[in-house]
Design an enzyme around this catalytic site. Structure first.
Site, PDB file in Angstrom:
ATOM      1  N   TRP A   1       0.811  -1.229   0.000  1.00 38.26           N
ATOM      2  CA  TRP A   1       0.000   0.000   0.000  1.00 38.26           C
ATOM      3  C   TRP A   1       0.845   1.280   0.000  1.00 38.26           C
ATOM      4  CZ3 TRP A   1      -4.921   0.934  -1.123  1.00 38.26           C
ATOM      5  CH2 TRP A   1      -5.822  -0.128  -1.091  1.00 38.26           C
TER       6      TRP A   1
ATOM      7  N   ASP B   1      -7.905  -5.655 -10.909  1.00 37.00           N
ATOM      8  CA  ASP B   1      -6.603  -5.787 -11.567  1.00 37.00           C
ATOM      9  C   ASP B   1      -6.306  -7.289 -11.585  1.00 37.00           C
ATOM     10  OD1 ASP B   1      -3.853  -5.982 -12.065  1.00 37.00           O
ATOM     11  OD2 ASP B   1      -3.317  -4.304 -10.746  1.00 37.00           O
TER      12      ASP B   1
ATOM     13  N   ASN C   1      -6.892 -10.846  -3.657  1.00 37.80           N
ATOM     14  CA  ASN C   1      -8.261 -10.655  -3.188  1.00 37.80           C
ATOM     15  C   ASN C   1      -8.955 -11.997  -2.947  1.00 37.80           C
ATOM     16  OD1 ASN C   1      -8.296  -7.893  -5.451  1.00 37.80           O
ATOM     17  ND2 ASN C   1      -8.217  -7.704  -3.233  1.00 37.80           N
TER      18      ASN C   1
ATOM     19  N   TYR D   1     -10.863   0.603   3.994  1.00 34.78           N
ATOM     20  CA  TYR D   1     -11.575  -0.617   4.428  1.00 34.78           C
ATOM     21  C   TYR D   1     -11.719  -0.807   5.936  1.00 34.78           C
ATOM     22  CZ  TYR D   1     -10.350  -1.835  -0.393  1.00 34.78           C
ATOM     23  OH  TYR D   1     -10.169  -1.811  -1.744  1.00 34.78           O
TER      24      TYR D   1
ATOM     25  N   ILE E   1      -6.969  -6.380 -17.517  1.00 36.93           N
ATOM     26  CA  ILE E   1      -5.526  -6.686 -17.548  1.00 36.93           C
ATOM     27  C   ILE E   1      -4.840  -5.415 -18.037  1.00 36.93           C
ATOM     28  CG2 ILE E   1      -3.709  -8.025 -18.679  1.00 36.93           C
ATOM     29  CD1 ILE E   1      -5.767 -10.307 -19.015  1.00 36.93           C
TER      30      ILE E   1
ATOM     31  N   ARG F   1     -15.625  -3.926  -7.515  1.00 38.90           N
ATOM     32  CA  ARG F   1     -16.049  -3.051  -8.622  1.00 38.90           C
ATOM     33  C   ARG F   1     -14.989  -2.945  -9.702  1.00 38.90           C
ATOM     34  NH1 ARG F   1     -12.984   1.415  -8.703  1.00 38.90           N
ATOM     35  NH2 ARG F   1     -11.847   1.809  -6.786  1.00 38.90           N
TER      36      ARG F   1
ATOM     37  N   CYS G   1     -12.028  -1.119  -3.671  1.00 40.11           N
ATOM     38  CA  CYS G   1     -12.202  -1.951  -4.873  1.00 40.11           C
ATOM     39  C   CYS G   1     -13.119  -3.126  -4.547  1.00 40.11           C
ATOM     40  CB  CYS G   1     -10.861  -2.438  -5.365  1.00 40.11           C
ATOM     41  SG  CYS G   1      -9.940  -1.097  -6.128  1.00 40.11           S
TER      42      CYS G   1
ATOM     43  N   ARG H   1     -29.595 -10.245   5.717  1.00 44.92           N
ATOM     44  CA  ARG H   1     -29.076  -8.868   5.835  1.00 44.92           C
ATOM     45  C   ARG H   1     -27.629  -8.847   6.298  1.00 44.92           C
ATOM     46  NH1 ARG H   1     -34.385  -6.498   9.090  1.00 44.92           N
ATOM     47  NH2 ARG H   1     -35.865  -6.940   7.424  1.00 44.92           N
TER      48      ARG H   1
HETATM   49  N1  LIG Z   1      -3.360  -1.063  -9.847  1.00 42.34           N
HETATM   50  C1  LIG Z   1      -3.620  -1.566  -8.643  1.00 42.34           C
HETATM   51  N2  LIG Z   1      -3.748  -2.913  -8.493  1.00 42.34           N
HETATM   52  C2  LIG Z   1      -3.984  -3.437  -7.264  1.00 42.34           C
HETATM   53  O1  LIG Z   1      -4.092  -4.677  -7.178  1.00 42.34           O
HETATM   54  C3  LIG Z   1      -4.099  -2.568  -6.138  1.00 42.34           C
HETATM   55  C4  LIG Z   1      -3.955  -1.195  -6.336  1.00 42.34           C
HETATM   56  N3  LIG Z   1      -3.705  -0.713  -7.588  1.00 42.34           N
HETATM   57  N4  LIG Z   1      -4.039  -0.322  -5.291  1.00 42.34           N
HETATM   58  C5  LIG Z   1      -4.339  -0.757  -3.978  1.00 42.34           C
HETATM   59  C6  LIG Z   1      -4.041  -2.175  -3.706  1.00 42.34           C
HETATM   60  C7  LIG Z   1      -2.614  -2.558  -3.461  1.00 42.34           C
HETATM   61  N5  LIG Z   1      -2.597  -3.931  -3.959  1.00 42.34           N
HETATM   62  C8  LIG Z   1      -1.457  -4.588  -4.395  1.00 42.34           C
HETATM   63  C9  LIG Z   1      -0.305  -3.866  -4.644  1.00 42.34           C
HETATM   64  C10 LIG Z   1       0.853  -4.524  -5.062  1.00 42.34           C
HETATM   65  C11 LIG Z   1       0.824  -5.893  -5.243  1.00 42.34           C
HETATM   66  C12 LIG Z   1       2.096  -6.580  -5.669  1.00 42.34           C
HETATM   67  O2  LIG Z   1       3.043  -5.947  -6.079  1.00 42.34           O
HETATM   68  N6  LIG Z   1       2.186  -7.891  -5.532  1.00 42.34           N
HETATM   69  C13 LIG Z   1       3.364  -8.688  -5.892  1.00 42.34           C
HETATM   70  C14 LIG Z   1       4.214  -9.111  -4.718  1.00 42.34           C
HETATM   71  C15 LIG Z   1       4.081  -8.350  -3.475  1.00 42.34           C
HETATM   72  C16 LIG Z   1       4.903  -8.895  -2.302  1.00 42.34           C
HETATM   73  O3  LIG Z   1       5.724  -9.807  -2.486  1.00 42.34           O
HETATM   74  O4  LIG Z   1       4.723  -8.396  -1.201  1.00 42.34           O
HETATM   75  C17 LIG Z   1       2.925  -9.949  -6.584  1.00 42.34           C
HETATM   76  O5  LIG Z   1       3.743 -10.538  -7.304  1.00 42.34           O
HETATM   77  O6  LIG Z   1       1.783 -10.387  -6.363  1.00 42.34           O
HETATM   78  C18 LIG Z   1      -0.335  -6.608  -4.988  1.00 42.34           C
HETATM   79  C19 LIG Z   1      -1.460  -5.947  -4.574  1.00 42.34           C
HETATM   80  C20 LIG Z   1      -3.909  -4.306  -4.397  1.00 42.34           C
HETATM   81  N7  LIG Z   1      -4.383  -3.026  -4.834  1.00 42.34           N
HETATM   82  O1  LIG Z   2      -7.781  -4.959  -3.636  1.00 42.64           O
HETATM   83  C1  LIG Z   2      -7.635  -4.381  -4.723  1.00 42.64           C
HETATM   84  C2  LIG Z   2      -7.405  -3.021  -4.796  1.00 42.64           C
HETATM   85  C3  LIG Z   2      -7.246  -2.461  -6.001  1.00 42.64           C
HETATM   86  N1  LIG Z   2      -7.338  -3.177  -7.145  1.00 42.64           N
HETATM   87  C4  LIG Z   2      -7.102  -2.494  -8.444  1.00 42.64           C
HETATM   88  C5  LIG Z   2      -8.213  -2.347  -9.407  1.00 42.64           C
HETATM   89  C6  LIG Z   2      -7.751  -1.168 -10.263  1.00 42.64           C
HETATM   90  O2  LIG Z   2      -6.782  -1.643 -11.214  1.00 42.64           O
HETATM   91  C7  LIG Z   2      -7.051  -0.289  -9.253  1.00 42.64           C
HETATM   92  C8  LIG Z   2      -7.953   0.799  -8.709  1.00 42.64           C
HETATM   93  O3  LIG Z   2      -8.165   1.792  -9.637  1.00 42.64           O
HETATM   94  P1  LIG Z   2      -9.601   2.509  -9.839  1.00 42.64           P
HETATM   95  O4  LIG Z   2      -9.377   3.520 -10.921  1.00 42.64           O
HETATM   96  O5  LIG Z   2      -9.954   3.130  -8.520  1.00 42.64           O
HETATM   97  O6  LIG Z   2     -10.575   1.435 -10.231  1.00 42.64           O
HETATM   98  O7  LIG Z   2      -6.677  -1.158  -8.201  1.00 42.64           O
HETATM   99  C9  LIG Z   2      -7.558  -4.533  -7.089  1.00 42.64           C
HETATM  100  O8  LIG Z   2      -7.629  -5.236  -8.113  1.00 42.64           O
HETATM  101  N2  LIG Z   2      -7.713  -5.091  -5.868  1.00 42.64           N
END
Ligand SMILES: Nc1nc(=O)c2c([nH]1)NC[C@@H]1CN(c3ccc(C(=O)N[C@@H](CCC(=O)O)C(=O)O)cc3)CN21
Ligand SMILES: O=c1ccn([C@H]2C[C@H](O)[C@@H](COP(=O)(O)O)O2)c(=O)[nH]1
Length: 286
Positions: free
Chosen positions: A100, A189, A197, A114, A228, A186, A166, A147
């Site tokens: 984060w 990614d 998630n 959250y 994607i 909603r 999200c 509910r």
């Molecule tokens: N564009 C985007 N995608 C997201 O999934 C996302 C956001 N933004 N913003 C808020 C949170 C942050 N989240 C994230 C951010 C980074 C990773 C990531 O880099 N994961 C790597 C490894 C991380 C680690 O080893 O700690 C991976 O390979 O899954 C995953 C979820 C999920 N959310």
């Molecule tokens: O838990 C999460 C948090 C974030 N995301 C992804 C989904 C989108 O790619 C971005 C958020 O951008 P918005 O423009 O606000 O939709 O983060 C996710 O998959 N899972």
């Protein structure tokens, strides 16, 4: 009247195919090949499809993807951080979790995200509602309730959040002693966020079931804008080239904690039976 419960494959000594990968990879492949080109807030560009669903019978095993390494430490830490009602990344950073960081202010704050909405949704009269405690009370006392909802989508506070939720809303459902959970995401990614998630909500379902003396049932993940990012396409191709079928589902070990917010990192272990392909790194769109 109780109807027949079919045994989980594991109870029959059979290994189910790694369905966690199959369902997820089908969605990845569908968006890769049929997704519409769509611009997005981050300026990265995506291909995207609307409204898709993934389902996991939790008795078959813990849905941690095997076609790439899923960092369970970050999944566990983030969920405990939500359940403790936190909104400052300091607690995550102290545990080496940096997912984060990009969204936090200089003081580490993300605003009323959250955890704040789950545990202390503000009311008109300056009080707070603890949605998680109320959910557990209902699970214990009125499990047929329709509910049982927790929402992070607090419209009046969206502008104070670093990122609007999200996974915005979830509902619990109890039937024949089993707890199922459906989450609405909603914006999804698919490559970076969704594997986290799915594992996170599976873990939450196990914890809520344990605290309410229920068995875990089904996790239903519903995605709105399923995308994607253009700079994840090579990684997605690599993942889709990997073969999941021969791997069994990993198993979750969850030590019972005194309450939903007192679980520790050591109480949760999803490494047993987890055989996986190597990690695939990708840039996160900010
Ligand atoms: N564009 C985007 N995608 C997201 O999934 C996302 C956001 N933004 N913003 C808020 C949170 C942050 N989240 C994230 C951010 C980074 C990773 C990531 O880099 N994961 C790597 C490894 C991380 C680690 O080893 O700690 C991976 O390979 O899954 C995953 C979820 C999920 N959310
Ligand atoms: O838990 C999460 C948090 C974030 N995301 C992804 C989904 C989108 O790619 C971005 C958020 O951008 P918005 O423009 O606000 O939709 O983060 C996710 O998959 N899972």
């Amino acid at each position: 009247m109780r109807t027949k419960r079919y045994p989980a494959l594991a109870e029959l000594g059979l290994h189910p195919p790694a369905q966690v990968d199959v369902a997820y990879e089908n969605l990845l492949a569908e968006v890769l090949t049929h997704g519409a080109a769509k611009r997005d807030r981050t300026g990265t560009g995506t291909r995207s499809l609307f409204a898709r669903q993934l389902r996991y019978a939790l008795a078959d095993g813990f849905p941690r993807l095997t076609t790439k390494f899923v960092a369970m430490k970050a999944v566990k830490g983030e969920l405990l951080w939500f359940l403790q009602g936190r909104s400052n990344v300091g607690w995550l950073q102290e545990r080496g979790i940096r997912i984060w960081d990009e969204w936090a202010g200089a003081d580490g704050e993300l605003g009323p995200v959250y955890g704040v909405q789950w545990r202390s949704w503000p009311t008109r009269d300056k009080g707070v509602i603890d949605q998680i405690s109320e959910l557990l009370t209902t699970l214990r006392t009125d499990p047929d309730s329709r509910r049982m909802i927790v929402t992070a989508w607090n419209v009046s506070e969206l502008d104070a959040m670093a990122l609007p939720p999200c996974h915005a809303f979830f509902q619990c459902y109890v039937s024949e002693g089993r707890l199922s959970l459906q989450v609405y995401q909603r914006s999804a990614d698919l490559f970076l966020g969704v594997p986290f998630n799915i594992a996170s909500y599976a873990l939450l379902t196990h914890m809520l079931a344990q605290q309410a003396d229920l068995e875990p049932g089904e996790l239903v993940w519903t995605g709105g804008d399923c995308h994607i990012y253009d700079n994840h396409v090579e990684q997605v191709r690599e993942q889709l080239s990997r073969v999941p079928q021969s791997f069994p589902f990993p198993v979750l070990r969850l030590e019972r904690a005194a309450s939903i917010d007192s679980y520790t990192m050591d109480d949760i272990d999803a490494s047993r039976g987890y055989r996986h392909h190597p990690a695939i790194t990708a840039p996160v769109a900010v």
